[in-house]
Design a protein around this motif. Structure first.
Motif, mmCIF file in Angstrom:
data_model
loop_
_atom_site.group_PDB
_atom_site.id
_atom_site.type_symbol
_atom_site.label_atom_id
_atom_site.label_comp_id
_atom_site.label_asym_id
_atom_site.label_seq_id
_atom_site.Cartn_x
_atom_site.Cartn_y
_atom_site.Cartn_z
ATOM 1 N N ARG A 77 4.628 24.070 5.912
ATOM 2 C CA ARG A 77 5.867 24.300 4.953
ATOM 3 C C ARG A 77 5.923 23.393 3.805
ATOM 4 O O ARG A 77 5.990 23.581 2.794
ATOM 5 C CB ARG A 77 6.998 24.399 5.769
ATOM 6 C CG ARG A 77 6.990 25.753 6.713
ATOM 7 C CD ARG A 77 7.333 27.133 5.905
ATOM 8 N NE ARG A 77 7.396 28.277 6.910
ATOM 9 C CZ ARG A 77 8.758 28.460 7.201
ATOM 10 N NH1 ARG A 77 10.000 28.003 6.618
ATOM 11 N NH2 ARG A 77 8.675 29.568 8.009
ATOM 12 N N THR A 78 5.697 22.097 4.187
ATOM 13 C CA THR A 78 5.974 20.964 2.953
ATOM 14 C C THR A 78 4.870 21.152 2.287
ATOM 15 O O THR A 78 5.089 20.903 1.107
ATOM 16 C CB THR A 78 5.605 19.750 3.993
ATOM 17 O OG1 THR A 78 6.968 19.245 4.965
ATOM 18 C CG2 THR A 78 5.924 18.384 2.968
ATOM 19 N N SER A 79 3.679 21.378 2.680
ATOM 20 C CA SER A 79 2.662 21.344 1.884
ATOM 21 C C SER A 79 2.808 22.434 0.672
ATOM 22 O O SER A 79 2.515 22.296 -0.471
ATOM 23 C CB SER A 79 1.286 21.571 2.353
ATOM 24 O OG SER A 79 0.077 21.806 1.876
ATOM 25 N N HIS A 80 3.141 23.646 1.075
ATOM 26 C CA HIS A 80 3.681 24.777 0.115
ATOM 27 C C HIS A 80 4.680 24.158 -0.755
ATOM 28 O O HIS A 80 4.756 24.597 -1.858
ATOM 29 C CB HIS A 80 4.316 25.764 1.102
ATOM 30 C CG HIS A 80 3.105 26.662 1.648
ATOM 31 N ND1 HIS A 80 3.242 27.439 2.848
ATOM 32 C CD2 HIS A 80 1.623 26.423 1.650
ATOM 33 C CE1 HIS A 80 2.353 27.919 3.343
ATOM 34 N NE2 HIS A 80 1.232 27.444 2.924
ATOM 35 N N ILE A 81 5.693 23.839 -0.265
ATOM 36 C CA ILE A 81 6.763 23.113 -1.184
ATOM 37 C C ILE A 81 6.228 21.955 -2.224
ATOM 38 O O ILE A 81 6.380 22.268 -3.657
ATOM 39 C CB ILE A 81 8.128 22.212 -0.294
ATOM 40 C CG1 ILE A 81 8.519 23.455 0.657
ATOM 41 C CG2 ILE A 81 8.893 21.635 -1.336
ATOM 42 C CD1 ILE A 81 9.479 22.653 1.426
ATOM 43 N N SER A 103 2.427 14.548 6.859
ATOM 44 C CA SER A 103 0.972 15.185 7.000
ATOM 45 C C SER A 103 1.126 16.141 5.990
ATOM 46 O O SER A 103 -0.104 16.553 5.184
ATOM 47 C CB SER A 103 0.894 15.904 8.312
ATOM 48 O OG SER A 103 -0.211 16.585 8.510
ATOM 49 N N GLY A 104 2.136 16.926 5.535
ATOM 50 C CA GLY A 104 1.997 17.995 4.477
ATOM 51 C C GLY A 104 1.761 17.601 3.255
ATOM 52 O O GLY A 104 1.214 18.146 2.443
ATOM 53 N N ALA A 105 2.665 16.472 2.890
ATOM 54 C CA ALA A 105 2.404 15.849 1.691
ATOM 55 C C ALA A 105 1.062 15.356 1.723
ATOM 56 O O ALA A 105 0.424 15.728 0.342
ATOM 57 C CB ALA A 105 3.188 14.549 1.569
ATOM 58 N N LEU A 106 0.333 14.842 2.721
ATOM 59 C CA LEU A 106 -1.096 14.434 2.260
ATOM 60 C C LEU A 106 -2.073 15.777 2.093
ATOM 61 O O LEU A 106 -2.868 15.812 1.265
ATOM 62 C CB LEU A 106 -1.651 13.737 3.522
ATOM 63 C CG LEU A 106 -0.845 12.458 3.759
ATOM 64 C CD1 LEU A 106 -1.410 11.850 5.125
ATOM 65 C CD2 LEU A 106 -1.488 11.449 2.608
ATOM 66 N N ALA A 107 -1.631 16.815 2.839
ATOM 67 C CA ALA A 107 -2.618 18.066 2.638
ATOM 68 C C ALA A 107 -2.288 18.485 1.268
ATOM 69 O O ALA A 107 -3.590 19.253 1.029
ATOM 70 C CB ALA A 107 -2.190 19.152 3.776
ATOM 71 N N ALA A 108 -1.333 18.404 0.713
ATOM 72 C CA ALA A 108 -1.055 18.812 -0.756
ATOM 73 C C ALA A 108 -1.627 17.908 -1.822
ATOM 74 O O ALA A 108 -1.609 18.243 -3.031
ATOM 75 C CB ALA A 108 0.546 18.886 -0.993
ATOM 76 N N GLY A 109 -2.374 17.000 -1.398
ATOM 77 C CA GLY A 109 -3.032 16.229 -2.284
ATOM 78 C C GLY A 109 -2.460 14.902 -2.795
ATOM 79 O O GLY A 109 -3.019 14.270 -3.528
ATOM 80 N N THR A 110 -1.101 14.672 -2.246
ATOM 81 C CA THR A 110 -0.455 13.418 -2.524
ATOM 82 C C THR A 110 -0.915 12.283 -1.598
ATOM 83 O O THR A 110 -1.352 12.609 -0.452
ATOM 84 C CB THR A 110 0.941 13.653 -2.780
ATOM 85 O OG1 THR A 110 1.519 14.132 -1.487
ATOM 86 C CG2 THR A 110 1.284 14.689 -3.732
ATOM 87 N N PRO A 157 -4.009 15.189 8.129
ATOM 88 C CA PRO A 157 -5.537 15.158 7.497
ATOM 89 C C PRO A 157 -6.275 13.915 7.722
ATOM 90 O O PRO A 157 -7.632 13.945 7.298
ATOM 91 C CB PRO A 157 -5.093 15.771 5.851
ATOM 92 C CG PRO A 157 -3.777 15.339 5.872
ATOM 93 C CD PRO A 157 -3.173 15.378 7.208
ATOM 94 N N ARG A 158 -5.672 12.896 7.953
ATOM 95 C CA ARG A 158 -6.235 11.393 8.293
ATOM 96 C C ARG A 158 -5.455 10.816 9.277
ATOM 97 O O ARG A 158 -4.404 11.253 9.873
ATOM 98 C CB ARG A 158 -6.213 10.502 6.792
ATOM 99 C CG ARG A 158 -4.776 10.232 6.415
ATOM 100 C CD ARG A 158 -4.972 9.435 5.302
ATOM 101 N NE ARG A 158 -3.691 8.750 4.803
ATOM 102 C CZ ARG A 158 -3.415 8.285 3.650
ATOM 103 N NH1 ARG A 158 -4.129 8.464 2.949
ATOM 104 N NH2 ARG A 158 -2.046 7.658 3.656
#
Length: 294
Positions: A77-81, A103-110, A157-158
């Protein structure tokens, strides 16, 4: 009149999976009822399914599978936001929710740093915490410290999710656990204990984020003296920061150019007064603090 466009993506995580006892799973809905969504420019992404803590006999650490399940859902959900161009505002839930947010922020490319505003440092591991309660181990798993549960530390992701120089600890009281203190002392990162924040909250918060290009904020309600605002899941009496100081810290962080998201954890509505006034006061404070970023 033109409506204010949403700045934040609000996600509720009604989970006490990793907590010492039930209660934190009630926080997202309680804070909504206290007016959080009406008073901030948010797009509401709803709540994840409610998960209530229940002790697991003969399991160590407690509720590891459920904790991982929640963190993975938070990450998605965080990645989507972030992909939608909004700032995550995640309302937990226990401290392990932060694993999913990072984890979601990393998955979104940040690649954010993290300012960890907490009454403790959460560096215990299954090896050093006899209770097996993962709530006291959040930062240890973000950093993948020795003794961390590999399934939880490796969910993103890491691995590790964060390097030590990417985390700032602010507002903590010194731990009485010798092995946790030894681990904390070995970390090369910015450390601002409560004794260095009290009486100079604005300056301390500015120091915390001064060298950070992009950062998330982890805010544990137990950084606030329980006598001043009795909402923390694990009370801290006559310690930590005053409510006003804690909100001043949040306001400075939220106004910084690199501010990229906030996770609020450890709010237990059962500990507030029956009228709901303590929750309303907390929402007042969050509205004030996040107004700097709105």
């Amino acid at each position: 009149m033109t409506a204010t466009p949403p700045r934040f993506g609000l996600l509720g995580v009604p989970s006490s999976a990793a907590a010492h006892w039930p209660g934190q799973e009630k926080a997202p809905q309680a804070l909504r009822r206290a007016g959080l969504t009406e008073r901030l420019p948010v797009r509401d992404y709803g709540d994840l399914p409610k998960i209530r803590m229940r002790p697991e006999p003969d399991r160590h650490p407690q509720n590891l599978g459920l904790t991982i399940e929640v963190a993975r859902a938070v990450a998605e959900r965080t990645s989507h936001i972030v992909d939608d161009g909004l700032i995550p505002l995640v309302i937990g839930g226990d401290c392990t929710v932060e694993l999913g947010v990072v984890s979601g922020a990393l998955a979104a490319g940040t690649d954010p740093a993290l300012v960890y505003v907490d009454g403790g440092v959460d560096l215990r591991t299954p090896e050093t915490a006899p209770t097996g309660i993962l709530d006291s181990m959040g930062a240890a798993h973000l950093l993948d410290l020795p003794g961390a549960a590999p399934e939880l530390a490796g969910l993103g992701p890491r691995r590790p999710l964060l390097a030590p120089d990417a985390i700032v600890f602010l507002g903590y009281e010194q731990t009485d656990n010798a092995r946790e203190r030894e681990m904390f002392d070995s970390l090369s990162c910015v450390k601002l204990p409560a004794t260095e924040v009290r009486g100079r909250a604005v300056a301390a918060a500015a120091q915390a984020c001064r060298d950070l290009d992009g950062f998330l904020v982890h805010f544990d309600v137990d950084v606030i003296d329980f006598v001043d605002l009795p909402l923390a899941d694990v009370p801290q009496y006559h310690g930590g920061l005053s409510f006003q100081e804690a909100m001043e810290v949040l306001a400075v962080l939220a106004a910084a150019p690199g501010f990229a998201g906030l996770t609020v954890t450890e709010c237990n509505p059962d500990h507030g007064n029956e009228s709901g006034g303590d929750l309303t006061r907390f929402v007042d404070g969050l509205t004030y603090a996040l107004g700097a970023a709105a």
